[in-house]
Structure formats: C-alpha cells, structure tokens
Design an enzyme around this catalytic site. Structure first.
Site, PDB file in Angstrom:
ATOM      1  CB  CYS A 136      -0.733   0.129   1.235  1.00  0.00           C
ATOM      2  SG  CYS A 136      -2.210   1.142   1.051  1.00  0.00           S
ATOM      3  CD  GLU A 145      -0.896  -5.374   5.918  1.00  0.00           C
ATOM      4  OE1 GLU A 145      -0.717  -5.933   4.796  1.00  0.00           O
ATOM      5  OE2 GLU A 145      -1.344  -4.295   5.887  1.00  0.00           O
ATOM      6  CG  HIS A 183      -3.584  -3.252   3.576  1.00  0.00           C
ATOM      7  ND1 HIS A 183      -2.488  -2.609   4.015  1.00  0.00           N
ATOM      8  CD2 HIS A 183      -4.280  -2.371   2.732  1.00  0.00           C
ATOM      9  CE1 HIS A 183      -2.736  -1.333   3.880  1.00  0.00           C
ATOM     10  NE2 HIS A 183      -3.628  -1.137   3.154  1.00  0.00           N
TER      11      HIS A 183
END
Lengths: 189, 297
Positions: free
Chosen positions: A77, A171, A169
C-alpha cells in the site's frame, strides 16, 4: 519492519506466523538497524507521513543502500508508493526509486470506494483475497518489472529483482502466500 | 476482473482503514489552508470542522455538522484522509458526510446530540470513530459498528487530565478481565452494560478489537507522548494546534512527539521554541451543564 507509522503490529504478526520461528521481525524506528536486516518490510500507513519520517530519521538512505545491495524488500500500500520511481501529480511524497514504476495515489477513490476482491495472481493456483484501502496502483512499469496481478488497467502487484510490491494488505487476512514469497527471496529455510 | 467480484464497506475495510492511522496524529482543521499546514506537518488525517472545540464552547448555541462547502474544499486541498463530525444519533448528517466523500465520520459529543440513540454504524459504507470514557461505553459503540474508539477527554480545554482518566479506565478494565472464567466475564458484561461476546474477546486479546486513540485536551508534544506511553494507538489534536501561538511548529512537534514518544531526549528537542500552547482551562472548573464528555452513553 519499518515501524514509523501504520499497521505495523499486523505486519509483525503476519510475518511471525509465516516465519514459524525461523527468524524474527524487528521494528525499526530509528537509523542504525536497517544495515543488520536480511529483509525489509514497508507496511501500510499514510505515504505523506511515512515519507517525511523516513527523511527525518535518515532511514530512507539506509533502505536505498540495502535494496541496492540486494536485500529483499516487501512493500504494501503506502510502501508501494514509497518504493516507486515516479508519483503522478504529487510533490509531497519523495519516492525511494527502488522500482521502475509510476504510481497513482488513491487511484480507486476515497474510503467509500475501498474494496475487497478475489485476485488472480501470476503463479498462484487459487485467487488471493485482497483488501484495498484507499489504495494506490501502478499505472506504468519499466522493462524489468514483472506484473503479478491487475485490477482493470492498473497493476496492483509487481516484482523487480529483490523488490516485491502490493497495492493491497496481505497482513490483514490469514493468507500468507505473499509473505512466504518474500521469505523465499530472503532465503529463509 | 469482474466488477461484481468487489465488496465495499466490509468490517475488515472499516477496521483496516483505522489501523492505517496508527502511530499518527489526526488534526482538527477549519479551512483548506489549515488542512495543508496539517498535511505538511505530517498528520495522517484531518478532521474538517466549522470551528475548533474551544471556539464551539465559547460560541454556545447548537453545534452541527460543518458546512459541506468547507468539507469539500478541505477534501480537495489534501491527499491524506479527511474525517468530519456528525452529531450523536444524527444519521442523516452522517449520510451527507458519506455522500460528500468523507473517509471517516466522528460521531462526536463535541456537537450537540440529536438523539438518545447513537447512529447504527453498520448501515454505512464508510467507517466511524466514537468517543468513550470506559470499557462499557467503548464496547457499546463497537457493537453499533464503530471501527475506531477514542477517549472523550474534555474537548476544547487543552487539559489532558480527562483523556488520561479515560485511557487509564479503558485499559485498566481490560487488564482486570485477564484470567476470568466464563461466568465472571458474563457478570462483568452485565455490570458494564456491554455485549458478553465483546467482553470475552477483549479478555482474550487484552486490548480493544479496534484501534484505540487518545483525544480531548491534548495540547503539547508532551501531552501527546504521555497518551502514547499510556497505551494509545495514536492521537487526535483538536484546538491544541490552531489555538497555539505557532500552529506550524506545534503541529510538526506533536507529530515528532508521537513518533518518538518513548525517547525523552528527542521529546526535549522537539518541545523547544514552540511559542505558547493554547491557553486552555482546568477541566475540573467547568460547570456541569457545559461538560461535553457526559453526552452520549
């Protein structure tokens, strides 16, 4: 793990799950630590804020040196914005130029237009659930850049030598395939 | 890629947006010029308002959502996210803010409440932040769909004591859940008037399931670092910046203080030569009818 601002703890958590005890994630908030790292992660956050803090702390020069010497980099990002060469219509963020890419910031719009999607990724046998939050995208790439995934016209995952960048993302979901891909480049066995 | 494959406004996107703000400073601004100053200082987002809380206090009358023209001008002036405040319970103000393209709504006690019920935040595509003084209040807001919690503090005072009180209260209550069995957690849920599943989740995570910021009275770099050391994920600064003598310097110093919150040497450096902080007022001297934190439940 460049830990100046953003969703650092989520990245640390995902990386430690992917590492399974084969190493550890260190949070970098000041200069002097990057030269000892085998891999670098630039997490999500606000690219204007991060760009400023990277310059203030001097970590920006350390990342450039490490990346040039072949240390693998994972950028997500805001990280994707920071590793680029050119940012369209923006003078507030100073990109590190680790990848031959041109970036558009907030290409998909404001938070109202943020989205989740199942993404077809080059080399993956099943789609990847990708979370795009006020996401940037790569609008054009240089010759050496391998495009891994697209949304419409825009590139949202790409690799050039030791640098892997994602507009979304990984994560924030349980799927660790991109973290694994990064760790393979680092040479974690 | 097929367009129908895309999903908007999910819980993950809302909470994820809030997570991207962590370790950052969100600043109140009333003009595009102020928004640019905030962005240049390193703010992660701005809160668009028609007046900062200290002025809202002074003006009296009914405090409402800001003029859409101001909000649009601010959105066009910066690339960082723009938040804006809606009155507690005023879901139409929130609908208007969403239509304007605001990135997050603050359902705020700083404005005059419109309803005894808070907004049903699950009905919106964009995320909400809500104030809380204790764990029960935080979990009630999360149950309604809030993607971010902030302390209420006492806005517009420049007195950090109430934000400290609320942060200590929330984090202390979470700590006290550790080691409790199912029955004890159910009793706590009943006592603090919160959903039992959310209390159990807090006990397990040992934190709120959403991002938890400090707000309400932060006026100096030291105040901001204090809130971070107490355990805040980030900081809102309202009147503290544009009511100080030198807003540029103060804004930049508060950002540096949040990034270096555990480094007293650097905190000393960034605190030098900032000019006067906002004058402020002792929160304990405010007459009961003018206290903002008791709005909402």
């Amino acid at each position: 793990m460049i830990a100046l601002q953003g969703d650092v703890s989520e990245h640390v958590g995902a990386m430690e799950r992917a590492l399974c005890g084969r190493g550890s994630a260190v949070q970098v908030r000041r200069a002097g630590i990057v030269p000892d790292c085998n891999g670098l992660v630039l997490p999500g956050g606000e690219s204007t804020t991060l760009s400023r803090q990277l310059a203030t702390t001097g970590i920006d020069q350390e990342i450039k040196r490490a990346a040039a010497s072949g240390v693998p980099v994972l950028a997500t990002c805001a990280g994707l914005v920071l590793v680029s060469r050119i940012i369209q219509g923006d003078t507030k963020v100073h990109p590190l130029g680790l990848m031959d890419t041109t970036i558009g910031r907030n290409v998909f719009g404001s938070q109202r237009e943020s989205f989740e999607s199942d993404l077809e990724v080059e080399g993956f046998d099943r789609p990847f659930r990708a979370v795009f939050i006020r996401a940037p995208a790569i609008v054009s790439v240089g010759k050496g850049v391998q495009v891994l995934a697209r949304v419409g016209e825009n590139t949202v995952a790409a690799r050039e030598k030791n640098v892997l960048c994602l507009a979304f993302h990984p994560e924030l979901t349980e799927d660790l395939r991109f973290h694994q891909m990064f760790l393979d480049t680092v040479g974690v066995k | 890629m097929e367009l129908e494959n895309l999903r908007f406004g999910t819980e993950l996107l809302k909470r994820g947006f809030a997570k991207m703000q962590k370790g950052g400073v969100i600043m109140d601004v009333t003009t595009p010029e102020q928004a640019v100053i905030a962005e240049e200082a390193g703010a992660v987002a701005v809160m668009a308002l028609h007046a900062v809380p200290a002025d809202i206090r002074k003006m009296g009358g009914v405090a409402r959502m800001a003029d859409p023209v101001i909000i649009e001008e601010i959105i066009n002036a910066v690339t960082i996210p723009v938040m804006a405040k809606a009155r507690i319970g005023h879901f139409v103000e929130a609908q208007i803010l969403e239509a304007l393209g605001v990135d997050m709504v603050d359902e705020s006690e700083v404005l005059t409440p419109a309803d005894q019920f808070h907004i049903d935040k699950t009905k919106f595509t964009i995320p909400f932040v809500c104030g809380a003084r204790n764990l029960g209040e935080a979990l009630r807001r999360i149950a309604e769909g809030a993607a971010m919690i902030r302390t209420k503090g006492e806005a517009g005072t420049g007195d950090v004591s109430q934000a400290v009180l609320h942060m200590r209260m929330i984090l202390g209550q979470i700590k006290s859940l550790k080691g409790m069995d199912e029955q004890q957690l159910m009793k706590v849920a009943r006592d603090i008037e919160a959903n039992c599943d959310l209390v159990t989740e807090c006990a397990r995570l040992q934190r709120l399931s959403v991002v938890n910021f400090a707000a309400g009275g932060v006026a100096t770099p030291a105040d901001a670092a204090l809130m971070m050391q107490l355990g805040a994920d980030g900081v809102f600064v309202g009147s503290g910046i544009f009511k100080s003598e030198n807003p540029q310097a103060m804004a930049s110093a508060i950002v540096q203080a949040v990034h270096n919150f555990d480094n007293p040497q650097l905190l000393a450096q960034v605190s030098k030569g900032l000019g006067a902080a906002m004058k402020g007022m002792d929160a304990s001297t405010i007459p009961e009818g003018e206290i903002l934190q008791s709005r909402g439940w």
